[in-house]
Design a protein around this motif. Structure first.
Motif, PDB file in Angstrom:
ATOM      1  N   ILE A 122       2.651  23.732  -0.385  1.00  0.00           N
ATOM      2  CA  ILE A 122       2.080  22.521  -0.673  1.00  0.00           C
ATOM      3  C   ILE A 122       2.418  21.362  -1.534  1.00  0.00           C
ATOM      4  O   ILE A 122       1.945  20.443  -0.878  1.00  0.00           O
ATOM      5  N   LYS A 123       2.908  21.714  -2.821  1.00  0.00           N
ATOM      6  CA  LYS A 123       3.224  20.845  -4.255  1.00  0.00           C
ATOM      7  C   LYS A 123       4.467  20.284  -2.909  1.00  0.00           C
ATOM      8  O   LYS A 123       4.892  19.248  -3.323  1.00  0.00           O
ATOM      9  N   SER A 124       5.080  20.860  -2.205  1.00  0.00           N
ATOM     10  CA  SER A 124       6.406  19.930  -1.458  1.00  0.00           C
ATOM     11  C   SER A 124       6.361  19.433  -0.666  1.00  0.00           C
ATOM     12  O   SER A 124       6.754  18.183  -0.220  1.00  0.00           O
ATOM     13  N   ILE A 125       5.016  19.211   0.124  1.00  0.00           N
ATOM     14  CA  ILE A 125       4.556  18.627   0.972  1.00  0.00           C
ATOM     15  C   ILE A 125       3.556  16.701  -0.199  1.00  0.00           C
ATOM     16  O   ILE A 125       4.116  15.992   0.925  1.00  0.00           O
ATOM     17  N   VAL A 126       2.593  17.386  -1.237  1.00  0.00           N
ATOM     18  CA  VAL A 126       1.741  16.296  -1.955  1.00  0.00           C
ATOM     19  C   VAL A 126       2.629  15.459  -2.551  1.00  0.00           C
ATOM     20  O   VAL A 126       2.774  14.972  -2.875  1.00  0.00           O
ATOM     21  N   SER A 137       3.035   9.476  -7.555  1.00  0.00           N
ATOM     22  CA  SER A 137       2.267   8.631  -8.879  1.00  0.00           C
ATOM     23  C   SER A 137       0.885   8.720  -8.837  1.00  0.00           C
ATOM     24  O   SER A 137       0.504   8.164  -9.807  1.00  0.00           O
ATOM     25  N   ALA A 138       0.748   9.331  -8.048  1.00  0.00           N
ATOM     26  CA  ALA A 138      -0.834   9.438  -8.622  1.00  0.00           C
ATOM     27  C   ALA A 138      -1.730  10.756  -8.805  1.00  0.00           C
ATOM     28  O   ALA A 138      -2.052  10.920  -9.502  1.00  0.00           O
ATOM     29  N   TYR A 184      -9.448  14.678  -2.855  1.00  0.00           N
ATOM     30  CA  TYR A 184      -9.056  14.663  -0.965  1.00  0.00           C
ATOM     31  C   TYR A 184     -10.519  13.164  -0.727  1.00  0.00           C
ATOM     32  O   TYR A 184      -9.796  12.703   0.369  1.00  0.00           O
ATOM     33  N   GLY A 185     -11.686  13.359  -1.082  1.00  0.00           N
ATOM     34  CA  GLY A 185     -11.899  12.320  -0.916  1.00  0.00           C
ATOM     35  C   GLY A 185     -11.636  10.494  -1.295  1.00  0.00           C
ATOM     36  O   GLY A 185     -11.324   9.895  -0.493  1.00  0.00           O
ATOM     37  N   ARG A 186     -10.711  10.909  -1.852  1.00  0.00           N
ATOM     38  CA  ARG A 186     -10.157   9.179  -2.301  1.00  0.00           C
ATOM     39  C   ARG A 186      -8.623   9.092  -1.788  1.00  0.00           C
ATOM     40  O   ARG A 186      -8.410   8.276  -1.132  1.00  0.00           O
ATOM     41  N   TYR A 187      -7.828  10.578  -1.436  1.00  0.00           N
ATOM     42  CA  TYR A 187      -6.495  10.182  -0.798  1.00  0.00           C
ATOM     43  C   TYR A 187      -6.201  10.185  -0.031  1.00  0.00           C
ATOM     44  O   TYR A 187      -5.789  10.050   1.031  1.00  0.00           O
ATOM     45  N   CYS A 188      -6.927  11.624   1.124  1.00  0.00           N
ATOM     46  CA  CYS A 188      -6.796  12.458   2.178  1.00  0.00           C
ATOM     47  C   CYS A 188      -7.914  12.225   3.205  1.00  0.00           C
ATOM     48  O   CYS A 188      -7.437  11.665   4.784  1.00  0.00           O
ATOM     49  N   THR A 189      -9.423  11.596   2.647  1.00  0.00           N
ATOM     50  CA  THR A 189      -9.932  11.407   4.416  1.00  0.00           C
ATOM     51  C   THR A 189      -9.557  10.060   4.881  1.00  0.00           C
ATOM     52  O   THR A 189     -10.278  10.776   6.482  1.00  0.00           O
ATOM     53  N   VAL A 190      -8.924   9.040   4.521  1.00  0.00           N
ATOM     54  CA  VAL A 190      -8.443   8.087   5.824  1.00  0.00           C
ATOM     55  C   VAL A 190      -7.484   8.877   6.988  1.00  0.00           C
ATOM     56  O   VAL A 190      -8.473   8.392   7.801  1.00  0.00           O
ATOM     57  N   CYS A 191      -6.937   9.755   6.529  1.00  0.00           N
ATOM     58  CA  CYS A 191      -5.887   9.908   7.705  1.00  0.00           C
ATOM     59  C   CYS A 191      -6.808  11.408   8.023  1.00  0.00           C
ATOM     60  O   CYS A 191      -6.387  11.728   9.474  1.00  0.00           O
ATOM     61  N   HIS A 192      -6.811  12.191   7.059  1.00  0.00           N
ATOM     62  CA  HIS A 192      -7.608  13.469   7.817  1.00  0.00           C
ATOM     63  C   HIS A 192      -8.545  13.991   7.400  1.00  0.00           C
ATOM     64  O   HIS A 192      -9.534  14.863   8.517  1.00  0.00           O
TER      65      HIS A 192
END
Length: 713
Positions: free
Chosen positions: A664-668, A683-684, A631-639
């Motif tokens: 969640i899988k369908s979204i992420v 991709s990540a 979450y810290g690497r990929y999500c914090t910037v927006c959420h």
């Protein structure tokens, strides 16, 4: 879009003539008076118009208009407003020419209105794909347009330079000008210099190499480019042309294999032209990744976090001054650069005045780049001081978190003591007016960090610096802002207006002894320029981050401001984004004049935040730990920090998808919401990573639910 024209009081011909005299300076603009905007017009900066982002080449944002002044500003009222169709952060400064006001909005849209009445003339939508948000660090914002000849120019979020017919809004050309559309964005306002359109790009938190480029105004063809970061030394520097020696010199200040992810140094704002020296001065972003150890970086990393000067016609290097050597704190130098003649040690000097993120006000000789002074105006702990001759900072050893292996709480933090929000300089008072942030930032070097194909390339571990519940109240109390008036000659503060939150709007100063600023708490305020006394305010119903401007038509002076809360602070600061109150984004252009009696529609009632009602936590501690890192690497910037959203995007603690692993899988992973800007991270991330994220969010939601219930009890 909804526009409401407000009734205007008819005035006599005699009153018109008197008002025109009160405005001062050039005659009021007459419709159709010119065929287009020329270099000479931009250089002369007609009093009644606003033809460039900072009004004049020196980016002083000072208007000589005096009809609205410290004696009558209390009579200022709403003349007209136009609601916008982009509910994101609004950061643009409008331009005015020939009685038309031009403004860009979020998603790089451009709109034109009759500057007197607010009647819409045309609107342009470049149709930026919403999935572009994944590479836009700081919201879908745009800071403004340029006007030259008979065209309006805008840089789009997806990396295009677009030219529009000023009369019709019809697209003349649209050209991709970024190196690729996977890592670069454009959010800054273009500038017009010597018949060329100048603009750089954002993307320093991704895999970008900074540059400033000049383009042909008729075709969008590149004329010259200055790269701010050297490429692979093994390839040599001949391809840099006239800047080969400058790049070779810069490469000696780097180590590691920085070029594989670009190196940073992006020019996402801050472009100033000085006709006296024929130099373009621009600011550069920090080196990437933030954590030097992640890519084996050592040294100062030129020309990042610097002011760089180049020849306006050729882009050839002239000089540089690095404000933050070995930057590992995100101290971009992209804040606005202002040029003025000021007294330095008893002598008048032609200088660049800069107040970047790192917390110092710098005064630099424009012609030579000589350091004249550097003075902190906020609490600073990353450096123990500046060399009095060279201005080079001595780094506090404890601030090198990558070397100590310990957490570091830095002042200023990554949003900076002053970010992109426009400053203003008044030649009448000799004061620089700075929108100021006082906000700390925690830094922890990530272990075994590797670059990824998507998302931020920080090299730090945000999961280790998220605010714990027990520390939120203290952190909010310590996170504040201010409008600071800085005496440039005396190198000291003249006055300060404290504010309950950082991230307040840009500034306008006028010859009427006024300073205007919108703020995060939803107020547009006028202060006396000499003393900082509050003289007038108007409720905007939404936070303001853009800078105001002023113009005159038909003997009347108008003051305009773009309203709309957002930007990186609202997205990523989590609960700290609400220090000034939780404001709904209401995006609109508001225009004021003396004696106007207009009103806004009733403000919508604040949204009642849904009660936290997450599914029970059934995961494992190791899933939460892993999910927190992801979450810290990929999500914090927006959420938002600690999964607490600032308001523009969904708060994931309330997501209805938390109850379903497949949802969640369908979204992420599958990217079912990509048209809303939530692209696939396949991709990540792997499906099991998505499940770890879900368990982390469920745990966070349950923890905060328990906290709310405890407070309620």
């Amino acid at each position: 879009m909804r526009m409401k024209q407000l009734s205007a009081v008819a005035i006599s011909t005699v009153a018109l003539a008197i008002a025109a005299c009160q405005i001062g300076g050039a005659d009021p603009v007459k419709a159709g008076a010119t065929a287009g905007v020329t270099d000479a017009m931009i250089a002369a900066a007609p009093d009644a118009e606003w033809l460039s982002y900072g009004r004049d080449y020196g980016e002083q944002r000072f208007s000589p208009l005096t009809q609205v002044n410290d004696q009558n500003v209390g009579q200022l009222g709403l003349a007209w407003y136009a609601d916008l169709d982009t509910a994101r952060g609004q950061e643009a400064t409008p331009l005015v020419h020939d009685g038309v006001i031009y403004v860009s909005t979020a998603w790089s849209m451009v709109k034109a209105y009759d500057a007197r009445t607010g009647q819409p003339k045309w609107a342009y939508d470049p149709k930026v794909p919403r999935e572009t948000l994944v590479r836009a660090c700081c919201d879908a914002v745009n800071r403004g347009v340029a006007i030259y000849g008979d065209k309006i120019y805008v840089g789009t979020l997806d990396g295009r330079l677009v030219a529009l017919d000023a009369k019709t809004g019809k697209e003349v050309f649209s050209k991709v000008v970024v190196p690729d559309q996977q890592n670069y964005t454009i959010t800054g306002a273009p500038r017009v210099v010597k018949g060329r359109i100048l603009i750089g790009a954002g993307g320093g938190e991704y895999r970008a190499r900074g540059y400033l480029a000049a383009y042909d105004p008729n075709t969008g063809a590149e004329v010259w480019r200055f790269n701010t970061v050297p490429g692979n030394p093994a390839d040599g520097f001949a391809k840099e042309g006239r800047n080969a020696k400058a790049m070779e010199a810069a490469a000696k200040s780097w180590a590691g294999d920085w070029w594989t992810i670009g190196g940073g140094g992006t020019v996402w704002d801050s472009i100033t032209y000085d006709p006296a020296t024929n130099l373009v001065l621009f600011g550069t972003g920090n080196a990437e990744p933030w954590n030097p150890a992640a890519m084996g970086r050592e040294g100062d990393a030129l020309y990042t976090s610097s002011i760089v000067a180049v020849n306006a016609e050729t882009g050839e290097y002239a000089w540089h001054f690095q404000e933050t050597p070995e930057d590992r704190w995100d101290f971009d130098s992209d804040a606005q650069i202002t040029i003025a003649d000021v007294m330095v040690n008893g002598q008048k000097r032609h200088v660049a005045i800069h107040a970047p993120k790192n917390g110092h006000v710098y005064v630099i000789d424009v012609k030579t780049g000589q350091f004249l002074s550097g003075t902190p105006w906020v609490p600073v702990n990353w450096t123990t001081g500046l060399d009095p001759k060279t201005g080079k900072a001595t780094i506090n050893p404890e601030a090198r978190y990558d070397k100590t292996g310990k957490p570091w709480v830095g002042l200023p933090g990554a949003i900076g003591a002053h970010s992109w929000h426009a400053q203003s300089f008044s030649p009448k008072t000799g004061l620089l007016y700075i929108p100021t942030n006082v906000a700390a930032q925690g830094y922890v070097a990530a272990k075994d960090w590797k670059p990824s194909a998507i998302g931020y390339q920080f090299g730090i571990d945000p999961s280790q610096t998220s605010l714990p519940a027990e520390g939120r109240a203290a952190a909010k109390a310590a996170t504040v802002g201010a409008l600071v008036a800085w005496d440039v000659a005396a190198k000291k503060e003249a006055w300060r207006v404290p504010m309950p939150t950082p991230w307040n709007g840009g500034v306008l100063s006028t010859a009427g002894n006024l300073v205007f600023q919108g703020n995060a708490t939803g107020q547009f305020v006028a202060y006396s320029a000499d003393k900082g006394q509050k003289l007038w305010s108007y409720g905007t119903q939404s936070g303001v981050i853009a800078a105001p401007m002023t113009y005159a038509i038909g003997g009347e002076q108008y003051v305009a401001i773009l309203v709309g809360w957002g930007g990186v602070w609202d997205l990523s600061a989590g609960i700290l984004a609400h220090t000034g109150g939780a404001y709904k984004n209401i995006s609109r252009l508001m225009v004021f004049k003396l004696g106007a009696k207009g009103t806004l529609p009733a403000a919508p009632k604040p949204d009642n935040q849904a009660v936290l009602d997450p599914p029970p936590f059934t995961g494992k501690p190791e899933q939460v730990a892993r999910g927190s890192q992801l979450y810290g690497r990929y999500c914090t910037v927006c959420h938002g920090d600690a999964a607490i959203a600032g308001g523009l995007v969904p708060d994931l603690r309330h997501s209805g998808a938390l109850g379903s692993e497949e949802a969640i899988k369908s979204i992420v992973i599958d990217g079912v919401l990509h048209e809303n800007g939530m692209v696939s991270f396949k991709s990540a991330l792997k499906p099991e990573d998505a499940e770890d994220l879900r368990q982390f969010l469920i745990k966070r939601a349950n923890d905060d639910k328990a906290l709310e219930e405890k407070k309620g009890g």
